[in-house]
Design a protein around this motif. Structure first.
Motif, short mmCIF file in Angstrom:
data_model
loop_
_atom_site.label_atom_id
_atom_site.label_comp_id
_atom_site.label_asym_id
_atom_site.label_seq_id
_atom_site.Cartn_x
_atom_site.Cartn_y
_atom_site.Cartn_z
N GLY A 1 -17.69 0.67 -5.02
CA GLY A 1 -16.66 0.20 -6.24
C GLY A 1 -15.62 -0.54 -5.85
O GLY A 1 -15.28 -1.47 -6.82
N ARG A 2 -15.20 -0.94 -4.74
CA ARG A 2 -14.30 -1.78 -4.37
C ARG A 2 -14.93 -3.17 -4.26
O ARG A 2 -15.88 -3.60 -4.21
CB ARG A 2 -13.45 -1.50 -3.06
N TYR A 3 -13.74 -4.50 -4.67
CA TYR A 3 -14.14 -5.51 -4.74
C TYR A 3 -13.62 -6.38 -3.50
O TYR A 3 -12.57 -6.02 -2.85
CB TYR A 3 -13.38 -6.29 -5.79
N VAL A 4 -14.40 -7.44 -3.18
CA VAL A 4 -14.11 -8.00 -1.87
C VAL A 4 -13.10 -9.01 -2.39
O VAL A 4 -13.16 -9.93 -3.23
CB VAL A 4 -15.24 -8.66 -1.14
N GLY A 5 -11.76 -9.20 -1.69
CA GLY A 5 -10.93 -9.94 -1.95
C GLY A 5 -10.30 -10.43 -0.68
O GLY A 5 -10.98 -10.19 0.51
N GLY A 6 -8.99 -11.14 -0.48
CA GLY A 6 -8.73 -11.69 0.54
C GLY A 6 -7.98 -10.56 1.56
O GLY A 6 -7.66 -9.36 1.18
N HIS A 7 -8.04 -10.82 2.80
CA HIS A 7 -7.21 -9.81 3.59
C HIS A 7 -5.79 -9.50 3.40
O HIS A 7 -5.12 -10.60 2.97
CB HIS A 7 -7.45 -10.43 5.02
N PHE A 8 -5.37 -8.35 3.28
CA PHE A 8 -4.04 -7.89 2.98
C PHE A 8 -3.28 -7.74 3.99
O PHE A 8 -3.54 -6.99 5.21
CB PHE A 8 -4.30 -6.40 2.30
N GLY A 9 -2.34 -8.59 4.03
CA GLY A 9 -1.40 -8.83 5.39
C GLY A 9 -0.32 -7.88 5.30
O GLY A 9 0.90 -8.01 5.95
N GLY A 10 -0.22 -6.86 4.49
CA GLY A 10 1.21 -6.22 4.25
C GLY A 10 2.28 -6.62 3.32
O GLY A 10 1.84 -7.60 2.43
N GLY A 11 3.53 -6.28 3.21
CA GLY A 11 4.49 -6.73 2.74
C GLY A 11 4.69 -5.88 1.42
O GLY A 11 4.10 -5.11 1.10
N LEU A 12 5.64 -6.29 0.62
CA LEU A 12 6.23 -5.81 -0.48
C LEU A 12 5.13 -5.88 -1.52
O LEU A 12 4.42 -6.78 -1.83
CB LEU A 12 7.33 -6.41 -1.05
N VAL A 13 4.74 -4.60 -2.16
CA VAL A 13 3.88 -4.48 -3.19
C VAL A 13 4.59 -4.20 -4.27
O VAL A 13 4.93 -2.74 -4.33
CB VAL A 13 2.70 -3.44 -3.01
N THR A 14 4.61 -4.54 -5.43
CA THR A 14 5.21 -4.30 -6.61
C THR A 14 4.41 -4.05 -7.74
O THR A 14 4.92 -3.42 -8.89
CB THR A 14 6.26 -5.33 -7.33
N ASN A 15 3.26 -4.17 -7.74
CA ASN A 15 2.14 -3.79 -8.67
C ASN A 15 1.89 -2.22 -8.50
O ASN A 15 1.42 -1.81 -7.55
CB ASN A 15 1.09 -4.68 -8.46
N PRO A 16 2.12 -1.34 -9.68
CA PRO A 16 1.95 0.09 -9.22
C PRO A 16 0.62 0.24 -9.29
O PRO A 16 0.16 1.40 -8.59
CB PRO A 16 2.39 0.47 -10.93
N GLU A 17 -0.43 -0.37 -9.81
CA GLU A 17 -1.74 -0.23 -9.67
C GLU A 17 -2.03 -0.42 -8.21
O GLU A 17 -2.82 0.43 -7.55
CB GLU A 17 -2.69 -1.17 -10.49
N VAL A 18 -1.65 -1.18 -7.50
CA VAL A 18 -1.86 -1.55 -6.08
C VAL A 18 -1.43 -0.60 -5.25
O VAL A 18 -2.01 -0.17 -4.20
CB VAL A 18 -1.63 -3.08 -5.60
N GLN A 19 -0.21 -0.23 -5.74
CA GLN A 19 0.62 0.80 -4.84
C GLN A 19 -0.12 2.06 -4.75
O GLN A 19 -0.16 2.78 -3.87
CB GLN A 19 2.05 1.03 -5.35
N ASN A 20 -0.87 2.50 -5.90
CA ASN A 20 -1.59 3.75 -6.15
C ASN A 20 -2.82 3.81 -5.36
O ASN A 20 -3.41 4.80 -4.88
CB ASN A 20 -1.86 3.95 -7.56
#
Length: 84
Positions: free
Chosen positions: A16-35
Motif C-alpha cells: 500500500g505504500r507509494y514509491v517516493g524519494g529517499h528520506f534523508g531525515g531532518g525535521l518533519v512538521t507534517n503530522p500525517e508523515v510524523q504518524n
C-alpha cells in the motif's frame, strides 16, 4: 503530452505504500508523515516508501519500467498506475 506513472507496493510488510524519494531525515512538521513516517528501500539510495500518495515519485513512460524492475530485483511486488 507525456504520460506519468506512480509505483505502489502490492504485497508484504509495506503493501500500500507509494514509491517516493529517499528520506534523508531532518525535521518533519507534517503530522500525517510524523504518524506514519517513510521507510527507505533497503539496498537503494534513491527510493523511499511513503504512506502518503502525495509523496509518490512521478515517472515518465520511458523510465517507469526500469524503476519497477529495479524495485522487483530488491524483492518488491509493485503495481504501476498512470496519473493525470
Amino acid at each position: 503530452m507525456a504520460k506519468l506513472f506512480i509505483i505502489q507496493i502490492k504485497s508484504g510488510t509495506h503493501a500500500g505504500r507509494y514509491v517516493g524519494g529517499h528520506f534523508g531525515g531532518g525535521l518533519v512538521t507534517n503530522p500525517e508523515v510524523q504518524n506514519n513516517p517513510p521507510v527507505n528501500v533497503p539496498g537503494s539510495d534513491k527510493y523511499g516508501l511513503w504512506a502518503q500518495d502525495t509523496a509518490a515519485m512521478k515517472f515518465f513512460e520511458h523510465a517507469i519500467h526500469d524503476a519497477a524492475a529495479e524495485l522487483a530485483m530488491l524483492g518488491f511486488d509493485v503495481g504501476i498506475t498512470q496519473v493525470q
